[in-house]
Enzyme design. Sequence first.
Site, PDB file in Angstrom:
ATOM      1  N   ASP A 164      36.855  -7.698 -23.309  1.00 15.06           N
ATOM      2  CA  ASP A 164      37.363  -6.226 -23.552  1.00 15.06           C
ATOM      3  C   ASP A 164      37.877  -5.487 -22.575  1.00 15.06           C
ATOM      4  O   ASP A 164      38.629  -4.708 -22.686  1.00 15.06           O
ATOM      5  CB  ASP A 164      36.127  -5.475 -24.342  1.00 15.06           C
ATOM      6  CG  ASP A 164      36.188  -5.738 -25.836  1.00 15.06           C
ATOM      7  OD1 ASP A 164      37.072  -5.590 -26.643  1.00 15.06           O
ATOM      8  OD2 ASP A 164      35.086  -5.632 -26.606  1.00 15.06           O
ATOM      9  N   LYS A 167      38.690 -11.012 -35.960  1.00 11.19           N
ATOM     10  CA  LYS A 167      38.819 -11.621 -34.723  1.00 11.19           C
ATOM     11  C   LYS A 167      38.295 -13.020 -34.771  1.00 11.19           C
ATOM     12  O   LYS A 167      38.815 -13.944 -34.160  1.00 11.19           O
ATOM     13  CB  LYS A 167      37.624 -10.864 -33.720  1.00 11.19           C
ATOM     14  CG  LYS A 167      38.174  -9.473 -33.189  1.00 11.19           C
ATOM     15  CD  LYS A 167      37.261  -8.577 -32.572  1.00 11.19           C
ATOM     16  CE  LYS A 167      37.671  -7.242 -32.516  1.00 11.19           C
ATOM     17  NZ  LYS A 167      36.764  -6.070 -31.820  1.00 11.19           N
ATOM     18  N   GLN A 189      30.760  -5.880 -30.413  1.00 18.72           N
ATOM     19  CA  GLN A 189      31.508  -5.034 -31.279  1.00 18.72           C
ATOM     20  C   GLN A 189      30.756  -3.427 -30.988  1.00 18.72           C
ATOM     21  O   GLN A 189      29.595  -3.376 -30.938  1.00 18.72           O
ATOM     22  CB  GLN A 189      31.584  -5.639 -32.556  1.00 18.72           C
ATOM     23  CG  GLN A 189      32.472  -4.611 -33.508  1.00 18.72           C
ATOM     24  CD  GLN A 189      33.969  -4.652 -33.268  1.00 18.72           C
ATOM     25  OE1 GLN A 189      34.320  -5.622 -32.689  1.00 18.72           O
ATOM     26  NE2 GLN A 189      34.865  -3.648 -33.458  1.00 18.72           N
TER      27      GLN A 189
HETATM   28  N1  GUN Z   1      35.099  -1.303 -31.760  1.00 16.65           N
HETATM   29  C1  GUN Z   1      36.387  -0.544 -31.846  1.00 16.65           C
HETATM   30  N2  GUN Z   1      37.327  -0.903 -30.990  1.00 16.65           N
HETATM   31  C2  GUN Z   1      36.794  -1.914 -30.275  1.00 16.65           C
HETATM   32  C3  GUN Z   1      37.231  -2.845 -29.401  1.00 16.65           C
HETATM   33  O1  GUN Z   1      38.295  -2.873 -29.026  1.00 16.65           O
HETATM   34  N3  GUN Z   1      36.299  -3.662 -28.813  1.00 16.65           N
HETATM   35  C4  GUN Z   1      35.166  -3.552 -29.060  1.00 16.65           C
HETATM   36  N4  GUN Z   1      34.187  -4.370 -28.534  1.00 16.65           N
HETATM   37  N5  GUN Z   1      34.510  -2.997 -30.194  1.00 16.65           N
HETATM   38  C5  GUN Z   1      35.374  -2.070 -30.613  1.00 16.65           C
END
Ligand code: GUN
Length: 304
Positions: free
Chosen positions: A121, A54, A98
């Site tokens: 998100d 990311k 995350q």
């Molecule tokens: N952990 C696994 N997938 C995701 C996601 O799409 N966003 C976040 N913040 N954590 C994750």
Amino acid sequence: MTAKIISGTAVRDQILQELKAETERLKAKYGRAPGLVTILVGENPASVSYVTSKIRTAQSLGFREVQCNLPADVSQEALLAKIAEFNADPGTDGILVQLPLPKQIDEKAVLNAIDPDKDVDGFHPVNVGRLMIGGDQVLFPPCTPAGIQELLVRSGCELSGAEVVVVGRSNIVGKPIAVMLMQKGRAANATVTVVHTGSRDIAEHCRRADVLIVAAGVPGLVKPEWIKPGATVIDVGVNRVGEKISEKTGKKIAILKGDVDFEEASKIAGAITPVPGGVGPMTITMLMRNTVRGMKRRVGEPLS
Ligand code: GUN
């Protein structure tokens, strides 16, 4: 029949190019780039790998990017204080925490503490509600479902009136993609069925699907005979089924398998996403798009 391969990497590259141009335009007009904060708690290897991707993507687009790495034993209070700090920061358009979080942290309390207008998100209840209402209420469509919708649209899949079957009812994929594709309007207007572990006959529903979206997290769950000839199959499963040595880097890497038996399914489907290289690359791309949307909303530009 040999299915057309829907390449997430090709669509990602196209969208990232569009986002880069948009970032440059925003920078020139407002004197600042979209700002994304990533919050990583602990060192879970999968989470570290996702967050690194990311960050790299945000950097490649020219975003203002801030990394907030906290120790695995951080207190909930300290994490909430960090979120409050970024909520108040005018240069931050998107905040990503995350998941999963360590046991001492109440995940719900953390997600609810993010300003809904910075929740890139799309996990905050306000954004889940906005998604349910649809139309111009939607600010941050959740990233994986938004990526699926974009793959369907850009591969020319007709959704209006289509029978869509979603396998899995998670909050991150199954539920939101079902809501998004049943809305009235562009890139939607489908008849959607959601099947899950409580369904009586999953195969029977799948066989009716013009578009089959599988997000169950069970490797090889969908058998070729469940697929209607010519259907579009979107495989969201990313299951680590072993390890191998990468030919490129010589390092150990995970062997990934989807929820669909790709080899066999591609003889029946009309179009199919591979694993890896299908839905996966789209999730991060949509996070970047949401960050740009966040900035546009905050500077008062219309969202397309
Ligand atoms: N952990 C696994 N997938 C995701 C996601 O799409 N966003 C976040 N913040 N954590 C994750």
